[in-house]
Write a protein that holds these residues in place. Structure first.
Motif, PDB file in Angstrom:
ATOM      1  N   MET A 217      28.976  38.049  31.027  1.00  0.00           N
ATOM      2  CA  MET A 217      30.404  38.360  31.070  1.00  0.00           C
ATOM      3  C   MET A 217      30.852  39.043  29.781  1.00  0.00           C
ATOM      4  N   ILE A 218      30.344  38.566  28.668  1.00  0.00           N
ATOM      5  CA  ILE A 218      30.686  39.149  27.366  1.00  0.00           C
ATOM      6  C   ILE A 218      30.045  40.524  27.227  1.00  0.00           C
ATOM      7  N   LYS A 219      28.756  40.630  27.540  1.00  0.00           N
ATOM      8  CA  LYS A 219      28.012  41.888  27.406  1.00  0.00           C
ATOM      9  C   LYS A 219      28.693  43.025  28.153  1.00  0.00           C
ATOM     10  N   TYR A 220      29.170  42.781  29.370  1.00  0.00           N
ATOM     11  CA  TYR A 220      29.764  43.829  30.184  1.00  0.00           C
ATOM     12  C   TYR A 220      31.278  43.936  30.056  1.00  0.00           C
ATOM     13  N   GLY A 221      31.882  43.168  29.158  1.00  0.00           N
ATOM     14  CA  GLY A 221      33.319  43.259  28.915  1.00  0.00           C
ATOM     15  C   GLY A 221      34.168  42.660  30.006  1.00  0.00           C
ATOM     16  N   VAL A 222      33.592  41.796  30.818  1.00  0.00           N
ATOM     17  CA  VAL A 222      34.332  41.166  31.920  1.00  0.00           C
ATOM     18  C   VAL A 222      35.407  40.231  31.361  1.00  0.00           C
ATOM     19  N   VAL A 223      35.095  39.540  30.285  1.00  0.00           N
ATOM     20  CA  VAL A 223      36.074  38.672  29.638  1.00  0.00           C
ATOM     21  C   VAL A 223      36.536  39.320  28.333  1.00  0.00           C
ATOM     22  N   THR A 224      37.779  39.079  28.000  1.00  0.00           N
ATOM     23  CA  THR A 224      38.312  39.583  26.722  1.00  0.00           C
ATOM     24  C   THR A 224      38.587  38.456  25.750  1.00  0.00           C
ATOM     25  N   ARG A 225      38.601  37.217  26.257  1.00  0.00           N
ATOM     26  CA  ARG A 225      38.827  36.051  25.384  1.00  0.00           C
ATOM     27  C   ARG A 225      38.171  34.841  25.949  1.00  0.00           C
TER      28      ARG A 225
ATOM     29  N   SER B 270      40.230  35.830  31.040  1.00  0.00           N
ATOM     30  CA  SER B 270      39.560  34.641  30.525  1.00  0.00           C
ATOM     31  C   SER B 270      38.935  33.838  31.663  1.00  0.00           C
ATOM     32  N   VAL B 271      37.781  33.247  31.350  1.00  0.00           N
ATOM     33  CA  VAL B 271      37.036  32.432  32.308  1.00  0.00           C
ATOM     34  C   VAL B 271      36.707  31.116  31.628  1.00  0.00           C
ATOM     35  N   ALA B 272      37.203  30.023  32.193  1.00  0.00           N
ATOM     36  CA  ALA B 272      36.936  28.696  31.633  1.00  0.00           C
ATOM     37  C   ALA B 272      35.493  28.285  31.911  1.00  0.00           C
ATOM     38  N   ALA B 273      34.949  27.469  31.020  1.00  0.00           N
ATOM     39  CA  ALA B 273      33.611  26.907  31.240  1.00  0.00           C
ATOM     40  C   ALA B 273      33.608  26.162  32.564  1.00  0.00           C
ATOM     41  N   GLY B 274      32.569  26.344  33.333  1.00  0.00           N
ATOM     42  CA  GLY B 274      32.447  25.702  34.636  1.00  0.00           C
ATOM     43  C   GLY B 274      32.817  26.615  35.796  1.00  0.00           C
ATOM     44  N   ALA B 275      33.547  27.679  35.533  1.00  0.00           N
ATOM     45  CA  ALA B 275      33.913  28.622  36.593  1.00  0.00           C
ATOM     46  C   ALA B 275      32.667  29.361  37.072  1.00  0.00           C
ATOM     47  N   VAL B 276      32.696  29.772  38.334  1.00  0.00           N
ATOM     48  CA  VAL B 276      31.584  30.510  38.936  1.00  0.00           C
ATOM     49  C   VAL B 276      32.066  31.916  39.270  1.00  0.00           C
ATOM     50  N   MET B 277      31.357  32.910  38.752  1.00  0.00           N
ATOM     51  CA  MET B 277      31.644  34.308  39.040  1.00  0.00           C
ATOM     52  C   MET B 277      30.377  34.916  39.640  1.00  0.00           C
ATOM     53  N   GLY B 278      30.461  35.318  40.912  1.00  0.00           N
ATOM     54  CA  GLY B 278      29.282  35.816  41.606  1.00  0.00           C
ATOM     55  C   GLY B 278      29.412  37.271  42.011  1.00  0.00           C
ATOM     56  N   VAL B 279      28.341  38.032  41.792  1.00  0.00           N
ATOM     57  CA  VAL B 279      28.339  39.461  42.100  1.00  0.00           C
ATOM     58  C   VAL B 279      27.113  39.827  42.941  1.00  0.00           C
TER      59      VAL B 279
ATOM     60  N   ASN C  15      47.713  39.466  33.023  1.00  0.00           N
ATOM     61  CA  ASN C  15      46.400  38.946  32.635  1.00  0.00           C
ATOM     62  C   ASN C  15      45.771  38.269  33.841  1.00  0.00           C
ATOM     63  N   THR C  16      44.454  38.076  33.793  1.00  0.00           N
ATOM     64  CA  THR C  16      43.767  37.308  34.834  1.00  0.00           C
ATOM     65  C   THR C  16      43.027  36.153  34.175  1.00  0.00           C
ATOM     66  N   ARG C  17      42.909  35.065  34.968  1.00  0.00           N
ATOM     67  CA  ARG C  17      42.270  33.867  34.434  1.00  0.00           C
ATOM     68  C   ARG C  17      41.542  33.148  35.558  1.00  0.00           C
ATOM     69  N   MET C  18      40.409  32.557  35.205  1.00  0.00           N
ATOM     70  CA  MET C  18      39.686  31.651  36.102  1.00  0.00           C
ATOM     71  C   MET C  18      39.635  30.293  35.434  1.00  0.00           C
ATOM     72  N   THR C  19      39.934  29.243  36.192  1.00  0.00           N
ATOM     73  CA  THR C  19      39.898  27.881  35.674  1.00  0.00           C
ATOM     74  C   THR C  19      38.482  27.319  35.802  1.00  0.00           C
ATOM     75  N   ALA C  20      38.274  26.136  35.289  1.00  0.00           N
ATOM     76  CA  ALA C  20      36.961  25.487  35.374  1.00  0.00           C
ATOM     77  C   ALA C  20      36.526  25.258  36.818  1.00  0.00           C
ATOM     78  N   ASP C  21      37.474  25.174  37.741  1.00  0.00           N
ATOM     79  CA  ASP C  21      37.167  24.941  39.154  1.00  0.00           C
ATOM     80  C   ASP C  21      37.084  26.229  39.972  1.00  0.00           C
ATOM     81  N   SER C  22      37.340  27.367  39.366  1.00  0.00           N
ATOM     82  CA  SER C  22      37.354  28.639  40.097  1.00  0.00           C
ATOM     83  C   SER C  22      35.970  29.054  40.564  1.00  0.00           C
ATOM     84  N   GLU C  23      35.928  29.640  41.748  1.00  0.00           N
ATOM     85  CA  GLU C  23      34.726  30.268  42.284  1.00  0.00           C
ATOM     86  C   GLU C  23      35.162  31.600  42.872  1.00  0.00           C
TER      87      GLU C  23
END
Length: 186
Positions: A178-186, A112-121, A88-96
């Motif tokens: 993230m939800i719309k494109y299926g990036v997160v599963t939970r 999973s991506v915690a609230a506060g994490a930054v995912m940039g594309v 599995n993969t996970r990003m914490t609240a501090d992840s960028e």
């Protein structure tokens, strides 16, 4: 916020010659998790494979500060290994996590991506042009588009990243994207 992203874009724009000659990825095992930080370059594949082989009890890969990649083929190979091992993969609240780091994140069986994490594309760029320079049916899209489809079951996220921001900028994804494109599963 975005502390690594713009720096990473500058590194990527410089073609990564120096960055490819050194280890720029930091890996640390904590319990059943492999924590990943840094820049994904050519040397990262060997490091990553060794960490996975040396720690068969791993259950997840936690991406912390991953400013991107300078070798898309390495990212894909790392991603396929991660998926084949059922991690599995996970990003914490501090992840960028940016660019190629996001592609690696997609490989998790559960993501999973915690609230506060930054995912940039943003769109990709090669020495011959950027993604937007090529028509949709161009073979230049095949590698990353196919990888995205293998990981998410659709290439919609690939096209989203190209349209979201030019190479020299970054689009920070919203939770709904993230939800719309299926990036997160939970």
């Amino acid at each position: 916020m975005l502390k690594a992203g713009l720096f990473g874009l500058a590194l990527l724009a410089g073609c990564g010659t120096v960055e490819n000659m050194s280890q720029t990825l930091q890996l640390q095992v904590k319990g059943d998790a492999l924590h990943v930080d840094g820049l994904i370059n050519t040397r990262a594949l060997r490091q990553f494979t060794q960490a996975l082989d040396d720690n068969p009890a791993l259950r997840e890969v936690v991406l912390g500060d991953v400013e991107g990649s300078i070798d898309d083929e390495v990212v894909a190979e790392m991603g396929y290994q991660l998926r084949e091992r059922g991690l599995n993969t996970r990003m914490t609240a501090d992840s960028e996590v940016f660019s190629g780091g996001v592609d690696l994140f997609l490989a998790g069986v559960e993501r999973s991506v915690a609230a506060g994490a930054v995912m940039g594309v943003h769109e990709w760029k090669s020495g011959f042009g950027s993604a937007r320079d090529y028509p949709r049916d161009s073979s230049e899209h095949d590698q990353t588009r196919d990888y995205t489809e293998d990981m998410l079951g659709s290439d919609a996220f690939y096209w989203f990243t190209i349209e979201a921001a030019p190479f020299d900028d970054v689009h920070v994804m919203t939770r709904s994207e993230m939800i719309k494109y299926g990036v997160v599963t939970r």
